[in-house]
Structures are given as C-alpha cells and as structure tokens.
Design a protein around this motif. Structure first.
Motif, PDB file in Angstrom:
ATOM      1  N   SER A  41       0.786  -1.374  -0.045  1.00 31.96           N
ATOM      2  CA  SER A  41      -0.041  -0.049   0.003  1.00 31.96           C
ATOM      3  C   SER A  41       0.794   1.190  -0.134  1.00 31.96           C
ATOM      4  O   SER A  41       0.503   2.240  -0.646  1.00 31.96           O
ATOM      5  CB  SER A  41      -0.909  -0.133   1.099  1.00 31.96           C
ATOM      6  N   GLY A  98      -1.423  -0.065  11.582  1.00 34.64           N
ATOM      7  CA  GLY A  98      -0.791  -0.501  12.919  1.00 34.64           C
ATOM      8  C   GLY A  98       0.113  -1.630  12.503  1.00 34.64           C
ATOM      9  O   GLY A  98       1.101  -1.565  13.622  1.00 34.64           O
ATOM     10  N   SER A  99       0.090  -2.502  11.667  1.00 35.24           N
ATOM     11  CA  SER A  99       1.111  -3.515  11.640  1.00 35.24           C
ATOM     12  C   SER A  99       2.380  -3.135  11.448  1.00 35.24           C
ATOM     13  O   SER A  99       3.615  -3.218  12.297  1.00 35.24           O
ATOM     14  CB  SER A  99       0.656  -4.562  10.562  1.00 35.24           C
ATOM     15  N   ASP A 102       3.638  -0.999  14.749  1.00 30.13           N
ATOM     16  CA  ASP A 102       4.039  -1.680  15.917  1.00 30.13           C
ATOM     17  C   ASP A 102       5.008  -2.606  15.685  1.00 30.13           C
ATOM     18  O   ASP A 102       5.852  -2.601  16.405  1.00 30.13           O
ATOM     19  CB  ASP A 102       2.595  -2.843  16.091  1.00 30.13           C
ATOM     20  N   THR A 136      -1.084   5.271   7.735  1.00 28.39           N
ATOM     21  CA  THR A 136      -1.889   5.469   6.319  1.00 28.39           C
ATOM     22  C   THR A 136      -3.217   4.441   6.592  1.00 28.39           C
ATOM     23  O   THR A 136      -3.971   4.333   5.616  1.00 28.39           O
ATOM     24  CB  THR A 136      -0.989   4.481   5.298  1.00 28.39           C
ATOM     25  N   THR A 137      -3.591   4.339   7.788  1.00 24.83           N
ATOM     26  CA  THR A 137      -4.756   3.510   8.172  1.00 24.83           C
ATOM     27  C   THR A 137      -5.413   4.720   9.253  1.00 24.83           C
ATOM     28  O   THR A 137      -4.577   5.274   9.921  1.00 24.83           O
ATOM     29  CB  THR A 137      -4.938   2.251   8.506  1.00 24.83           C
ATOM     30  N   THR A 145       0.491   6.011  20.499  1.00 25.19           N
ATOM     31  CA  THR A 145       0.403   5.061  21.653  1.00 25.19           C
ATOM     32  C   THR A 145       2.018   4.490  21.621  1.00 25.19           C
ATOM     33  O   THR A 145       2.697   4.293  20.758  1.00 25.19           O
ATOM     34  CB  THR A 145      -0.467   3.909  21.370  1.00 25.19           C
ATOM     35  N   LYS A 158      -1.596 -13.343  19.910  1.00 27.03           N
ATOM     36  CA  LYS A 158      -1.063 -11.961  19.665  1.00 27.03           C
ATOM     37  C   LYS A 158      -1.132 -11.237  21.137  1.00 27.03           C
ATOM     38  O   LYS A 158      -2.103 -11.512  21.631  1.00 27.03           O
ATOM     39  CB  LYS A 158      -2.338 -11.414  18.778  1.00 27.03           C
TER      40      LYS A 158
END
Ligand code: NAP
Ligand code: FE
Length: 365
Positions: A41, A98-99, A102, A136-137, A145, A158
C-alpha cells in the motif's frame, strides 16, 4: 477526583504535505534511516514516495524493509533487525497501518538493546531508537500510543509486548488514505471507535482522557453515516484520522479493555481483521454495564439512541460471517479470563460467565 498522570510525548504534524514541508525535522534523528513498511500500500498511496523525497532532500541515507505482514510476527521483527543490524541505523521511519507501526517499535527496541527477540517481553522498560510514524490507516492510533502488538506463533497468540515506545514524531496526512477500500476503512474506523469507547468506559479514565475521548466520539458520530453510505471525501478522511489519533492518545492513558482482550483470538484463529474482531462483540459488551450513566452520554455523543440502534448500524457497515464452536468459546474465554491486566481496566466486576455469554450471544447462530 482520582489521582492520575498524563504523558503524550509524541510531536504531531497534521495536514496535507506535512512531511515534505517539514523535512528539515528529520535531521534531528540522525544520518541513516530504516524505512519499515508493508508489502504494497505505501508504494501506491504516495506515502513512501514522500518519505524518500524528504530523506533525500535532507541528505539522509536510508534502507527499506518492506515485508511487514498484517498482525506482524516476532519472526518478521527479528528479520528486519537481523538484515540491517550492521548498517548503523540511527532511526526508523514507519509507514502503514498499525502493523508496520507496531513492528517498527519492536525493531527499534532490538536496535537499541541488541537482545534476542524472545526477551522482548521479559526485560522491563526497554528503550528504542527514535521512531517516526506515518499512519496510512485511521484506526489503531499506534502513531500516538506506546504499544506494540505482535503475533507470537510459538505461543499461538497475539499480545502487547509490554514495553512503552512512543514515536518521537507522527505525520498525519489524510491524503494517503484517499483510495482506501471500504473494507479497510470500516474495520479501522471501527477500531478507533472501540479505543474511544474502551478508554471512556475504563477504570483509568481521567478528566483529560475523557476530554479527548468525547471529541473523538463526536467525530465518530459525524462519520457514522458515511461508513454506512460507503463513500468518503478528503474531509471525511481527515476526520477519521484525527479521531483515530485522539483515540490512540486516550488508550495511551487508559489501556483498552474487554473487547480487545476478546478480539485477539478472533483475529489469530478465525482471521477477522482487528477492528472487526472487536466491534462485533460490542452489543454484548455494552449491555453488561450495570451503571449506564457514562454509556448514555457516549451514545448521545455518537448520535445513536440505543445499543440496538448501534448494532443495526454496525451490521450495515460490516460484511462478516462467523459461528464459533463450543470448544472455541471455552478456550477463548479462558484466555481472556487469564488476561487480568485487561479485566482490571473494565470498571465493574467481570465474571468468566460474562465473557462466555458475550461470545455466545454475539458469535453463535
Ligand atoms: P494493517 O494490518 O496495518 O493493514 C491492513 C491492510 O491495509 C494491509 O493489507 C495494508 O496493506 C492495507 N493498507 C494500509 N494502508 C492503506 C491505505 N492507505 N490504502 C489501502 N490499503 C492500506 O491494519 P491496521 O488495522 O491499521 O493495524 C492492525 C494492527 O495494529 C493489528 O496487529 C492490531 O493488533 C494493531 N493495533 C495496535 C494498536 C497500538 O496501539 N499500537 C492499537 C490497535 C491495534 P500493506 O500491507 O500493503 O501495507
Ligand atoms: Fe485496537
């Protein structure tokens, strides 16, 4: 009033072309960057191009790791570090949902400490090299955070790694989201809503976190009809991005609660996107509150008259199907009931039966 602390050390740059117009800020973080991103993306939404242009303008060298998968694994984090550890990396620019954000925080910890990936949850208070986060989301709020949620395939789950790594700088530019399909838009926007809600209806909520949450919930109320219509312009994208960062700022102070603890198994074992996994539990979760004072305020902020009306709207937004077996329900319930950290964020006593009941009523036919 309860005692509380408030800390939000991330500098935010908000608006179109924020990165290109402020590229000189990158110099503060060093001479060599590692770009951490997903497979596809960022190459088509303009974000990677802006980062490369900005780094080149400032004469900062860079190398790219573009193999972060959804729900990133400890193996990916280790590979990113291992492939680049000899390259004198000073800081990380993380681009994506987030992937990648993180994953970048965990990679940054490995660079700073040169430890085994297995130790990342075991040694307390690990620091990271500086992280610059470009979401980008509009969902996780990870740019604001300190959390990093990784997939531990060896433990088949997870979980949050338990360290606190706030990005030093976050760039909020909604142009990167303009062509995002409805499936990603809705799941991520609903994730942000769950952060606002779980932070608002939370043991650790304070006057400051509530101030942020109430503004975020109002923005969600404005965006809800758009999520149902499935059409978004740049103003809607900007609102969703701000809502998501506000939500990140809220959970940085409060943590999330029951639905997040319950949703992780639905993502790991049943493949549901993170935001979808949480929100489908919501009618059951909201119904267990005995004290409805704050819940009523929340519903009025999002311009919804009841939990049933919210459930109807969620069903219009999402396309999903899931039917858990009895064995899955028992197993997932045990995992959540063991997660005492999340349970204590819920402001009322929660029993094992409460959790099982939410899974049963929401996710069996
Ligand atoms: P994601 O897993 O980062 O990305 C989901 C998909 O969206 C990927 O296929 C990605 O493609 C694509 N995508 C990203 N940006 C896009 C864009 N602008 N346009 C079109 N497609 C785009 O999704 P996410 O929901 O943002 O992150 C979920 C992860 O964050 C989970 O692991 C969750 O547990 C974690 N999380 C973290 C926090 C926190 O505080 N740190 C809070 C909540 C959730 P590419 O792979 O090609 O980039
Ligand atoms: Fe979340």
């Amino acid at each position: 009033m309860n005692n509380f602390t408030y800390s939000m050390p991330t500098k935010l740059l908000v608006g179109a072309k924020s990165l290109i117009n402020n590229s000189f800020l990158l110099k503060e973080y060093g001479e060599k960057a590692l770009i951490v991103t997903g497979k596809y993306s960022s190459k088509v939404n303009g974000s990677l191009e802006d980062v490369i242009e900005s780094l080149e303008k400032e004469d900062i060298k860079y190398t790219i790791f573009d193999s972060v998968e959804e729900n990133p694994s400890t193996e990916t984090v280790f590979n990113a570090y291992n492939e680049n550890k000899e390259k004198d990396i000073d800081f990380i620019v993380a681009i994506g949902g987030g992937s990648p954000l993180d994953a970048a925080k965990a990679i940054g910890i490995l660079f700073k400490n040169d430890i085994e990936i297995e130790d990342i949850t075991k040694i307390p208070n690990l620091k990271s090299i500086p992280i610059i986060a470009i979401p980008t989301t509009a969902g996780t709020g990870s740019e604001a955070t300190p959390y990093s949620i990784l997939t531990f395939h060896d433990q088949k789950l997870k979980k949050n790694i338990g360290q606190r790594v706030f990005p030093k700088l976050a760039i909020l530019d909604a142009r990167y989201m303009i062509n995002m399909p409805h499936s990603v838009t809705s799941s991520t926007a609903l994730d942000a809503f769950t952060h606002l809600t779980e932070g608002y209806l939370n043991t650790n909520a304070s006057i400051l976190s509530d101030t942020l949450a109430e503004k975020g919930l109002k923005l969600f109320g404005e965006i809800l009809p758009k999520l149902i219509e499935r059409e978004y312009d740049i103003n809607d994208r900007e609102k969703m991005l701000l809502m998501s960062t506000l939500a990140g700022m809220v959970i940085s102070q409060t943590g999330t609660s029951l639905p997040h603890a319950m949703g992780y198994s639905l993502t790991y074992e049943n493949g549901l996107p993170h935001g979808t996994a949480n929100i489908i539990l919501y009618p059951g979760y909201l119904s267990i509150f005995k004290d409805k004072t704050k819940l009523k305020k929340l519903l009025s902020l999002i311009q919804v008259s009841s939990i049933d009306e919210l459930a109807e709207k969620i069903n219009k937004i999402l396309d999903f199907e899931i039917n858990l077996s009895k064995e899955e329900i028992e197993r997932y319930t045990d995992i959540v009931f063991d997660n005492k950290g999340k349970l204590k964020n819920h402001p009322e006593v929660v029993t094992r039966d409460d959790i099982k009941h939410i899974y049963e009523t929401m996710l069996t036919k």
